[in-house]
Write a protein that holds these residues in place. Structure first.
Motif, mmCIF file in Angstrom:
data_model
loop_
_atom_site.group_PDB
_atom_site.id
_atom_site.type_symbol
_atom_site.label_atom_id
_atom_site.label_comp_id
_atom_site.label_asym_id
_atom_site.label_seq_id
_atom_site.Cartn_x
_atom_site.Cartn_y
_atom_site.Cartn_z
ATOM 1 N N LEU A 122 -7.112 10.117 -3.476
ATOM 2 C CA LEU A 122 -7.090 10.714 -2.136
ATOM 3 C C LEU A 122 -8.457 10.672 -1.458
ATOM 4 N N THR B 257 -8.345 7.449 0.213
ATOM 5 C CA THR B 257 -7.289 7.471 1.230
ATOM 6 C C THR B 257 -7.751 8.142 2.512
ATOM 7 N N LYS B 258 -8.423 9.246 2.381
ATOM 8 C CA LYS B 258 -8.774 10.046 3.554
ATOM 9 C C LYS B 258 -9.854 9.415 4.423
ATOM 10 N N ASN C 191 -9.365 6.231 5.353
ATOM 11 C CA ASN C 191 -8.632 5.169 6.044
ATOM 12 C C ASN C 191 -8.255 5.576 7.457
ATOM 13 N N TRP D 158 4.534 7.492 6.506
ATOM 14 C CA TRP D 158 4.952 8.359 5.401
ATOM 15 C C TRP D 158 6.153 9.227 5.728
ATOM 16 N N TYR E 249 -4.676 6.941 7.773
ATOM 17 C CA TYR E 249 -4.481 8.340 7.406
ATOM 18 C C TYR E 249 -4.844 9.254 8.564
ATOM 19 N N ARG F 215 0.852 -1.191 0.000
ATOM 20 C CA ARG F 215 0.000 0.000 0.000
ATOM 21 C C ARG F 215 0.888 1.242 0.000
ATOM 22 N N TYR F 216 0.420 2.298 -0.644
ATOM 23 C CA TYR F 216 1.176 3.542 -0.633
ATOM 24 C C TYR F 216 1.343 4.040 0.804
ATOM 25 N N ILE G 201 0.876 6.839 2.152
ATOM 26 C CA ILE G 201 -0.243 7.661 2.603
ATOM 27 C C ILE G 201 -1.450 6.789 2.986
ATOM 28 N N ASN G 202 -1.452 5.544 2.520
ATOM 29 C CA ASN G 202 -2.516 4.600 2.879
ATOM 30 C C ASN G 202 -2.144 3.707 4.058
ATOM 31 N N ASP H 240 -2.562 -1.605 -3.321
ATOM 32 C CA ASP H 240 -2.559 -0.509 -4.290
ATOM 33 C C ASP H 240 -1.860 -0.879 -5.597
#
Length: 600
Positions: free
Chosen positions: A438, A441-442, A444, A97, A447, A89-90, A92-93, A354
């Motif tokens: 995003l 993402t937001k 999650n 980070w 995050y 997963r990225y 940010i996910n 991802d």
């Protein structure tokens, strides 16, 4: 009678076929997997990539035998890349980070090692983890049977064992400190080969994650590796020791290759060589020294050289070899789906990934990947990465930097010609991709919530947190030398998850337990005579946790100030400060442990 004879013959043939199938299936062993990930080595820091000074003969040989992803992308710094590899997963996910300030640890969830372990693999990790030093996100909590590693982001950082400096250090073996002899990189490779010795005759294959801390600074290595580059330093290259550390990695890589061939493991082992971000000391910021394969940008940058890295893979029995290039844009998040496909591992339906499966690209007549954007978001802070202002979106030949600079990387490797005004439809499409990404993402938890270490679990009764990972807005400190010299910092907050109601002990210290000393003085021991010790003069320690504030004075001989507090189950923040007059600054080392299930 004839019918009976035919029936008997059919049964015999069937038995033979069935017997053959069973025998063949027992002989076919899934591939072993080894991932070698180096630290701060960029795309130009290899001989096979055209570096005119650096000699990497063993990796160069591997390059000629491998399939090379020529447009492979990671994150611009250490932890985010590692978190993406391990979780699929990225950053940010997955929530990891940054490299400090409370955002350098995983938030739990399934890992690459978990998938291999569930698939019947023996799993081992050797080197740099940098995804959390406490339960539940240590390597042994994250799917690895065996883990030999240093702590935090580098050998000798203030979270690591006090006094480590690359040679004859104390590293952690399944979370217990152990003295080693030799150089760090040599040890990681040696321990990996010992692990293979222990499991190579098992029916189960092995998975090894071998992330070195080299050539990340500080740059310590034997002089014999540095000598060939010393005269070029400051004239043609930036840092001779940096090159020397890579030369040592290359030597170890060659020894691993020899070992695999000697033990007849090379052909059925998926061997990967890659790096975690752009170069740090192989190319100067002004481009006058070093080599970066024609790209601009270094570690930390959204420009190409900051996140485009080498990625070589070979598996002879799987027909992945032969010196071929794959030019599609690919990324770190693609490793889990690709390796799962190659190794026939089951990915649970609820495992949010991802990346995409790249295995089709290895076939002679391969299809194309789905059209997609690759996202580069990270932030060296506890705050989330910005949506657009500090980002890179990769899509085929296009690079959209910070939302308003568009480059055709195939025609403009140095990214000098902004084409945003020429191709507004491309800019709009990539920004839309980013917006859609995003929006999900937001939602999650990773995050919106900090990664939190669990206190009160039998797997680790006492957790250790320190100022390196503390949440705050001050300039971070991360070196043991900075602590030894008494450098002060106002970062002071730690995210914890209290597992059960009960009494907990919070111990605040100036020095780590393994090199204890008075808060107002210095330790009696100076390992390897490495440090310059300086004292500090706080008068009190103040902590706050779970809507409670406590304060105690510091006596001259105190090595720790202890608070016993009752805590209820749930997530909370712990704030620890030294108080000196009107000033306050973060406590260097804090230890939290469960005592008993009683109210105070």
């Amino acid at each position: 009678m004839k019918l009976n004879k035919v029936l008997i013959v059919c049964i015999l043939i069937g038995s033979c076929i069935n017997g053959f199938s069973q025998k063949k299936s027992t002989e076919i062993k899934p591939p072993n997997v080894i991932i070698v990930l180096t630290d701060d080595q960029g795309i130009g820091d290899l001989g096979c990539h055209g570096n005119p000074w650096l000699k990497t003969p063993h990796i160069d040989k591997f390059y000629k035998q491998s399939v090379r992803f020529t447009d492979f992308h990671v994150s611009p710094v250490c932890t985010p890349t590692r978190s993406a590899i391990i979780t699929g997963r990225y950053p940010i996910n997955n929530g990891a980070w940054a490299t400090y300030k409370g955002r350098d640890a995983l938030s739990g969830g399934p890992t690459m090692a978990d998938l291999f372990k569930q698939g019947g693999y023996n799993t081992g990790m050797f080197g740099k983890w940098h995804l959390g030093d406490n339960y539940p996100v240590r390597p042994t909590d994250s799917g690895f049977d065996i883990a030999v590693h240093h702590k935090a982001g580098g050998v000798g950082e203030l979270s690591d064992y006090w006094g480590n400096n690359y040679f004859n250090d104390i590293y952690y073996v399944n979370n217990e400190p152990k003295q080693f002899k030799g150089y760090c990189t040599d040890i990681w490779f040696e321990e990996a080969m010992k692990f293979i010795d222990d499991v190579k005759n098992d029916d189960e294959p092995f998975f090894i994650y071998l992330p070195t801390n080299a050539p990340h600074g500080p740059h310590y290595v034997e002089d014999k590796y540095v000598a060939p580059y010393k005269e070029k330093e400051g004239i043609e290259i930036l840092n001779a020791k940096f090159y020397g550390m890579i030369a040592n990695i290359d030597e170890n890589f060659g020894e691993l290759e020899t070992y695999l061939k000697k033990n007849k493991l090379a052909d059925n082992t998926i061997l990967i060589f890659m790096t975690d971000n752009g170069t740090h000391h192989g190319y100067s910021g002004d481009g006058k020294l070093g080599y970066n394969m024609g790209f601009q940008g270094r570690k930390g940058s959204r420009i190409e050289g900051g996140h485009r890295v080498p990625f070589f893979i070979r598996w002879k029995d799987g027909e992945i070899y032969g010196g071929k290039d794959i030019n599609e844009a690919t990324a770190h998040v693609d490793l889990i789906p690709t390796l799962a496909s190659l190794c026939n591992l089951n990915i649970p339906d609820d495992n949010k990934l991802d990346g995409v499966d790249l295995s089709k690209l290895f076939k002679k007549k391969h299809g194309e990947l789905i059209e997609r954007s690759i996202f580069v978001h990270n932030n060296q802070d506890w705050r989330p990465p910005t949506d657009v202002e500090i980002s890179c979106i990769v899509n085929g030949k296009w690079r959209l930097i910070n939302g308003d600079k568009l480059y055709d990387i195939e025609k403009d490797k140095t990214q000098q010609n902004n084409l945003a005004s020429n191709y507004p439809e491309v800019v709009a499409r990539l920004l839309k991709d980013n917006e859609t990404f995003l929006k999900i993402t937001k939602k999650n938890d990773e995050y919106n919530q900090f990664p939190s270490f669990i206190v009160g679990n039998p797997a680790q009764n006492e957790i250790a947190v320190n100022i390196q990972h503390a949440i705050g807005d001050d300039i971070p400190i991360w070196k043991s030398e900075q602590v030894a010299e008494g450098l002060k910092n106002q970062n002071n907050t730690h995210a914890l998850n209290i597992e059960k109601d009960g009494k907990y002990r919070i111990s605040c210290r100036r020095w780590p337990k393994e090199c204890a000393g008075p808060i107002l003085g210095v330790p009696a021991v100076n390992p390897k005579d490495w440090f310059t010790y300086k004292s500090i003069s706080p008068e009190k320690v103040r902590i706050s946790i779970a809507n409670q504030i406590f304060e105690k004075s510091i006596s001259k001989k105190d090595e720790e100030v202890v608070f016993d507090v009752f805590l209820e189950k749930g997530k909370t923040f712990l704030v620890t400060d030294f108080i000196e007059g009107k000033d306050k600054y973060g406590v260097y080392y804090t230890y939290v442990s469960y005592i008993e299930n009683k109210k105070i």
